[in-house]
Design an enzyme around this catalytic site. Sequence first.
Site, short mmCIF file in Angstrom:
data_model
loop_
_atom_site.label_atom_id
_atom_site.label_comp_id
_atom_site.label_asym_id
_atom_site.label_seq_id
_atom_site.Cartn_x
_atom_site.Cartn_y
_atom_site.Cartn_z
N ASN A 146 37.41 27.30 -12.31
CA ASN A 146 38.13 26.07 -11.96
C ASN A 146 38.10 25.09 -13.12
O ASN A 146 38.88 24.16 -13.19
CB ASN A 146 37.56 25.44 -10.69
CG ASN A 146 36.05 25.23 -10.77
OD1 ASN A 146 35.38 25.76 -11.66
ND2 ASN A 146 35.53 24.49 -9.83
N ARG A 176 0.80 -1.22 0.00
CA ARG A 176 0.00 0.00 0.00
C ARG A 176 0.84 1.28 0.00
O ARG A 176 0.32 2.38 -0.13
CB ARG A 176 -0.96 -0.02 1.21
CG ARG A 176 -2.01 -1.10 1.10
CD ARG A 176 -2.68 -1.41 2.43
NE ARG A 176 -1.88 -2.31 3.27
CZ ARG A 176 -2.26 -2.79 4.45
NH1 ARG A 176 -3.42 -2.44 4.96
NH2 ARG A 176 -1.47 -3.60 5.14
C1 UD1 Z 1 -1.01 -6.58 11.46
C2 UD1 Z 1 -1.89 -7.50 12.31
C3 UD1 Z 1 -3.17 -6.74 12.70
C4 UD1 Z 1 -2.80 -5.48 13.43
C5 UD1 Z 1 -1.83 -4.63 12.63
C6 UD1 Z 1 -1.31 -3.49 13.48
C7 UD1 Z 1 -1.46 -9.77 11.54
C8 UD1 Z 1 -1.99 -10.91 10.77
N1 UD1 Z 1 -2.24 -8.67 11.58
O1 UD1 Z 1 -1.75 -6.31 10.29
O2 UD1 Z 1 -3.98 -7.54 13.52
O3 UD1 Z 1 -3.98 -4.75 13.72
O4 UD1 Z 1 -0.71 -5.41 12.20
O5 UD1 Z 1 -0.52 -2.64 12.73
O6 UD1 Z 1 -0.41 -9.88 12.13
N2 UD1 Z 1 5.76 -8.67 8.08
C9 UD1 Z 1 6.80 -9.55 7.93
N3 UD1 Z 1 6.62 -10.64 7.17
C10 UD1 Z 1 5.44 -10.94 6.57
C11 UD1 Z 1 4.37 -10.04 6.74
C12 UD1 Z 1 4.55 -8.91 7.50
O7 UD1 Z 1 7.89 -9.33 8.47
O8 UD1 Z 1 5.38 -11.98 5.91
C13 UD1 Z 1 5.95 -7.45 8.88
C14 UD1 Z 1 5.76 -6.18 8.05
O9 UD1 Z 1 7.00 -5.72 7.53
C15 UD1 Z 1 5.20 -5.20 9.06
C16 UD1 Z 1 4.54 -6.09 10.11
O10 UD1 Z 1 5.02 -7.39 9.91
O11 UD1 Z 1 6.20 -4.44 9.68
C17 UD1 Z 1 3.01 -6.08 10.01
O12 UD1 Z 1 2.65 -6.49 8.71
P1 UD1 Z 1 1.47 -5.81 7.93
O13 UD1 Z 1 1.33 -6.49 6.63
O14 UD1 Z 1 1.60 -4.36 7.95
O15 UD1 Z 1 0.26 -6.28 8.86
P2 UD1 Z 1 -1.15 -5.60 8.97
O16 UD1 Z 1 -1.98 -6.04 7.83
O17 UD1 Z 1 -1.02 -4.17 9.20
CA CA Z 2 0.66 -2.73 9.37
#
Ligand code: UD1
Ligand code: CA
Length: 453
Positions: A378, A14
Amino acid sequence: MISAIVLGAGIGKRMHSQLPKVLHKICGREMIFYAIDSVKDVADNGVVVVINEAIPKEIFEGYEIKVQKKPLGTGDAVKVAIDGLDTDLVLITTGDNPLFEREDILGFYNFFKETNSDVAFISAESDDPTNLGRVVRIGNEFLKIVEETDATNEEKVIKEINTGVYLFKFEQLKKLLEKISNDNAQGEYYLTDALKIAKEEGLKVSVYKLPKKLPIYGINNRYELSIAEKIIQEKILKKHMLNGVTIHNPETQKIDYFVEIENDTEILPGCLLEGKTKIESNCVIGPFAQIVDSHISKGSTVKQSVVLSSYVGENCSIGPFAYVRPENLLVKNVKIGTFVEVKKSKFDEGAKVPHLSYIGDATIGKNVNIGAGTITCNFSGLEGNKKNPTYIEDDVFIGSHSTLVAPLVIRRGAYTAAGSVITQEVPEDSLAIARAQQVNKIGWVKRRKGQNG
Ligand code: UD1
Ligand code: CA
């Protein structure tokens, strides 16, 4: 022993960016470092950062790095992180969560101990819970966290959300991670499912409701990035003000995380202080100054100007409308004035370039005065790309509109007459006159009506 895990391997679709999400900067610093800061003091057993292959490992000095090859979900990322880990408790946060502070995490940790929990997470009340995991309860009892994409319409109206910060007993975490599946709308292994499973298995799962409300919980797009930056910018400005820096119209300032400012310096409206800039005391900066990776010593002023990677000594004056390009050294009491561009040059004590000049690859002695419209050539255009140096010794006076063709030496106490083109060494205490009209007679023809050139 507590180990912290910071998740940063997601792609961040996003953000619509080539750059991995957690490397987007907030006030000049990659967002993931704010998340690391929030947990690192609690984590007496170290911090493990999970990144993807597009993120350079070297920037995380002092932390253990684990690479998640494919973004299979937050649950999978934690699995990658705990490989080979030996600890009692695991504290997990997400790298896109820069607004939590050390105190928030400490409060959560104390709650975890007091409640004697096996598993806990931080929930919060959100005005706009869209895209966040919702906390589903039966009565007051925690049941599960459901992601936006898997939520029913009734669940979508829930305003209590998962902030993405968790504590687990390590032995339980290992077992729980084995049990999560990717059977959901996104086909990912959700860490949040570990809480549901823990609850089903009768473990003690506690919810720590954050005592304060934040405008965002996690950065997923550039709008949220700007909201986080506004809040962190305010914190940075406040820190400087409390240290004795006067900052006018704070809403117009961009002062980066690593910038240092000493007390009794005044920052006028509209400044950008960036990178590893240091400003000593009693300076006046602005209005509208951009200073990047530079050192500004006591009592100096920089107004309506740009200063890049340069060292400015005490009581110097820069601007208005000066462009100080990289690698300049202004020793002391130096003036770089209006519409002056300088580059890779040294200006010794008391040297002045008050107006309309370009000084590059030059060494300027003490108390030298450079008249308006002086250019150090220069780059002669005759020798490929070679840049030639200009040496101007102490107490030299360069008359207005002098063209100094480098390589060139102008010896101590010499003068150049206004409008001169200087191509040879000028001896000590001499006056060099080398005006174009003395070299070539000026010719003219009668101008026809309407002819411009
Ligand atoms: C996640 C939570 C959600 C919470 C939100 C808060 C899950 C399934 N959901 O959702 O409940 O409300 O965060 O911000 O956990 N990442 C990895 N590897 C992956 C996927 C993600 O390292 O395979 C890391 C991303 O870099 C990020 C974090 O985990 O820093 C969260 O991932 P993101 O995809 O942003 O999760 P959300 O959909 O926001
Ligand atoms: Ca997130």
